[in-house]
Design a protein around this motif. Structure first.
Motif, PDB file in Angstrom:
ATOM      1  N   UNK A 139      17.496  -1.901   0.291  1.00  0.00           N
ATOM      2  CA  UNK A 139      17.625  -1.991   1.751  1.00  0.00           C
ATOM      3  C   UNK A 139      16.731  -3.092   2.317  1.00  0.00           C
ATOM      4  N   UNK A 140      15.452  -3.036   1.959  1.00  0.00           N
ATOM      5  CA  UNK A 140      14.466  -3.910   2.618  1.00  0.00           C
ATOM      6  C   UNK A 140      14.646  -5.386   2.256  1.00  0.00           C
ATOM      7  N   UNK A 199      10.950  -9.273   6.733  1.00  0.00           N
ATOM      8  CA  UNK A 199      10.616  -8.451   5.575  1.00  0.00           C
ATOM      9  C   UNK A 199       9.141  -8.033   5.646  1.00  0.00           C
ATOM     10  N   UNK A 200       8.272  -8.997   5.982  1.00  0.00           N
ATOM     11  CA  UNK A 200       6.830  -8.701   6.055  1.00  0.00           C
ATOM     12  C   UNK A 200       6.570  -7.559   7.034  1.00  0.00           C
ATOM     13  N   UNK A 216       7.275   0.203   6.953  1.00  0.00           N
ATOM     14  CA  UNK A 216       7.634   1.147   5.902  1.00  0.00           C
ATOM     15  C   UNK A 216       6.403   1.915   5.414  1.00  0.00           C
ATOM     16  N   UNK A 217       5.280   1.205   5.288  1.00  0.00           N
ATOM     17  CA  UNK A 217       4.054   1.869   4.839  1.00  0.00           C
ATOM     18  C   UNK A 217       3.679   2.998   5.790  1.00  0.00           C
ATOM     19  N   UNK A 218       3.820   2.743   7.095  1.00  0.00           N
ATOM     20  CA  UNK A 218       3.497   3.771   8.085  1.00  0.00           C
ATOM     21  C   UNK A 218       4.480   4.938   7.998  1.00  0.00           C
ATOM     22  N   UNK A 239       0.835  -1.197   0.000  1.00  0.00           N
ATOM     23  CA  UNK A 239       0.000   0.000   0.000  1.00  0.00           C
ATOM     24  C   UNK A 239       0.880   1.261   0.000  1.00  0.00           C
ATOM     25  N   UNK A 240       2.135   1.118   0.431  1.00  0.00           N
ATOM     26  CA  UNK A 240       3.097   2.223   0.351  1.00  0.00           C
ATOM     27  C   UNK A 240       3.075   2.845  -1.041  1.00  0.00           C
ATOM     28  N   UNK A 241       3.104   1.983  -2.051  1.00  0.00           N
ATOM     29  CA  UNK A 241       3.235   2.457  -3.426  1.00  0.00           C
ATOM     30  C   UNK A 241       1.912   3.012  -3.944  1.00  0.00           C
ATOM     31  N   UNK A 242       0.828   2.451  -3.461  1.00  0.00           N
ATOM     32  CA  UNK A 242      -0.507   2.950  -3.812  1.00  0.00           C
ATOM     33  C   UNK A 242      -0.658   4.385  -3.296  1.00  0.00           C
TER      34      UNK A 242
END
Lengths: 288, 396
Positions: A89-90, A98-99, A105-107, A47-50
């Motif tokens: 990085x991730x 990773x999950x 990361x999204x937050x 959702x980060x990319x969304x």
């Protein structure tokens, strides 16, 4: 297919809307399936990319007054470009690390983006009044079809085989002259492009966005469940899971506004117990 | 907790259905479509809203309906999600072919829903939108059915002014409505010669407020304005107590307005101020009937969302009556110009943009575990308790 193309001219606004949201989910499930299904990196943060695509699009429309599809294209490319350093990085993390890392990361990205004055922070971002639903529909249809075509290609290509090799055993794949870092970053970038493009359409569709809607964990979780239900790492799994889940959810939601969440949850649990590997693998086993 | 409410809701549905059977209204019902937040972050207010609609419809039908026809409410759960809200109105309009639409809860869903109203040229009464931004975008189909954000704040800042308090702190969740409230503070504060000495937006789903409270203590404001939904309202009060910090006045916009708030925090809520869009203590027959029937039907106290939505149904009924038929354009014109006395004030909007002019808000304070109206003075039910009592005070 022909049906999907003529739909906005034949169906009423509700069905166009329903197909639109189904296509968004299907597209998101396909995007997730590339990094998590094929490459085996289970992500909780696509959702980060969304959200990034949505805000970049909104910013471009408001600041430069460009046609929305150009802005959304830029949003998608930005999300994809961002995935390269992020992936570098991730993707050193594996499995649950990773999950959870992607979830965090999204937050983080959400907080950083909404800290910019141009995004209106928590108050949200309005676009100029008036949005054309038909154009968003076609945009989303094109992105979803593109995601399917991309998956078909990955499934048949050497690149796809290398991804599956690193999913099964990354160290062995590395010793077999597979450049695992390059391949998994490429997979990550492709799986970021799709939500980026969809996010751009979404903000234009709503005409307004605020952080909860742009970085909605509902989108993330539902699209993951759709891919799992259809079959992780398969070509048609996300499509079947996505269409099935949105239609069932919609039917229950309309008929039982007070009960549908419970019914839907129960149904989902039952399906996953009966078909632990998803629908597509179950069908394959049966007919092979 | 969730389950309890859920069963309560289902049972309430039955009672309303039986109440709704019209006494004299015959003929095809006039259907009104609504998006209601029954799950997700807005579900607390959403349930109150739905109950307000249901009772409004029942009362109108019991008095013969509108144009001799009963009203019928058709609603779905929008899951507190904007995209779902939009789809829901498309469904209500295209599939269910409702005659009229009424707005959803909160800015995040109302803003995109307003586009649907405009696209289909159907007037939408926004009974749950105090934010004013969407009314400045040239959409002639939306009308505000709550007092605008300024009314949530004016009274509390006026009370502070009377006591010579000049230093304000504004905190809130980083979501649309808290921002809308915070944006309204500077202009009112300027008029009273007050200054904002500290402002912070924490994440909308924050649960730890210890650092927020320490920063408040460091900034040393007289008045703390918390633009907080139920969950963070709760967290903030608990943290004030735990950190033993008491500003001179403490206000929590949304969470503390819920009459059931005391059930979650207990008497720690005493001293907290909030704003409600309804004078629940008004001694009028309409108010008495509303409260009595609401409690009988839903087995709990109504809150101001219930009252505002109940009133919205009556405004709609008056607009339909004035239009004389289900003609969207005529009902739109009626909503833009009519004045309707309701439970929450006289409905009257600015015809140019639909912003509410007739409704106001009341400042309440929790005293001895009960909500008392403390502003404006002419309708007050108790004297304000200022300063906010210290946590060690024997008054608690």
């Amino acid at each position: 297919m022909a049906f999907l193309i003529v739909a906005p001219h034949r169906l009423n606004g509700y069905f166009v809307n329903l197909i639109y949201i189904t296509l968004v989910y299907v597209g998101l499930a396909y995007g997730w399936n590339i990094i998590s299904g094929y490459a085996g990196y289970f992500s909780f943060g696509q959702i980060t990319f969304f959200g990034l695509g949505a805000y970049a699009t909104g910013f471009a429309i408001n600041a430069f007054h460009v046609y929305w599809m150009l802005a959304a294209l830029a949003g998608g490319i930005l999300a994809c470009a961002f995935a390269f350093p992020l992936g570098y990085v991730m993707l050193r993390l594996r499995g649950p690390f990773f999950a959870m890392g992607m979830f965090g990361m999204a937050q983080t990205v959400r907080v950083l983006i909404t800290a910019l004055p141009a995004t209106g922070a928590g108050a949200g971002l309005f676009l100029p009044p008036g949005s054309d639903v038909t154009s968003v529909y076609y945009w989303t249809l094109a992105v979803a079809l593109g995601a399917i075509a991309l998956t078909i290609w990955i499934d048949r290509s050497a690149f796809g085989l290398r991804l599956q090799a690193l999913r099964e055993d990354e160290q062995v794949a590395g010793t077999l002259a597979v450049d695992v870092t390059r391949d998994k970053i490429a997979a990550f970038a492709l799986s970021a492009l799709i939500p980026g493009l969809l996010g751009g359409g979404f903000i234009y569709f709503l005409n307004y966005i605020e952080p909860d809607a742009a970085f909605s964990s509902r989108f993330d979780l539902q699209s993951i469940v759709m891919a799992i239900l259809g079959g992780v790492g398969t070509v048609w799994g996300p499509l079947i899971g996505g269409v099935l889940m949105t239609q069932i959810s919609e039917a229950l939601w309309a008929k039982f506004p007070q009960f549908y969440l419970m019914l839907f949850g129960g149904l989902l649990v039952a399906l996953l117990i009966l078909l632990p590997h998803g629908i597509v693998p179950a069908l394959k086993r049966r007919y092979e | 907790m969730k389950r309890e409410r859920f069963i309560g809701g289902a049972a309430a549905g039955f009672t309303v259905a039986s109440l709704a059977r019209p006494a004299s209204a015959q003929g095809k019902p006039i259907t009104i479509g609504a998006a209601v937040s029954l799950s997700g972050i807005f579900s607390d207010g959403g349930h109150y809203s739905l109950e307000g609609y249901q009772l409004g419809v029942a009362h109108i039908n019991a008095r013969g309906g509108v144009l001799g026809r009963p009203l019928e409410l058709k609603y779905y759960d929008d899951q507190s999600a904007p995209a779902t809200g939009v789809r829901l109105y498309e469904r209500l309009i295209n599939e269910d072919k409702v005659d009229l639409v009424i707005g959803p809860y909160g800015t995040a869903i109302s803003a995109p829903a307003a586009n649907v109203a405009e696209r289909y040229k159907m007037p939408m009464l926004m009974a749950e939108t105090a934010d004013v931004v969407m009314f400045s975008r040239g959409n002639r189909w939306i009308f505000q059915g709550l007092g605008p954000v300024q009314t949530y704040l004016y009274g509390v800042l006026s009370m502070a002014h009377d006591r010579g308090f000049k230093r304000l702190a504004v905190i809130g969740g980083d979501t649309a409505f808290p921002h809308a409230l915070a944006n309204a503070v500077p202009e009112i504060a300027r008029g009273f010669g007050q200054a904002i000495v500290y402002q912070e937006f924490y994440p909308g789903n924050a649960s730890d407020f210890s650092s927020v409270v320490e920063k408040l203590r460091a900034a040393d404001p007289d008045v703390v304005l918390g633009m907080a939904f139920p969950t963070d309202s709760l967290g903030l009060i608990r943290q004030l107590k735990q950190s033993n910090y008491a500003p001179k006045m403490f206000y929590e916009a949304i969470g503390a307005s819920d009459p059931a708030f005391v059930k979650s925090v207990g008497r720690d809520c005493d001293g907290t101020l909030s704003a409600v869009a309804w004078n629940f203590a008004a001694k009028t027959p309409e108010n008495a009937a509303f409260v009595r029937d609401y409690q009988a039907t839903f087995h709990r106290e109504p809150d101001y969302h219930s009252a505002a939505n109940y009133s919205a149904m009556h405004v709609f009924a008056a607009a339909i009556k004035q239009a004389g038929s289900i003609n969207q354009e005529k009902i739109r014109d009626a909503l833009a110009t009519i004045r309707v006395p309701t439970l929450v004030g006289t409905y009257r909007v600015n015809p140019a943009n639909g912003i509410q002019l007739g409704y106001t808000s009341y400042i309440i304070q929790w005293q001895n575990g009960k909500q008392e109206i403390v502003y404006p003075g002419n309708v007050a039910t108790a004297k304000p308790l200022v300063p906010f009592p210290a946590w060690s005070s024997p008054n608690r």
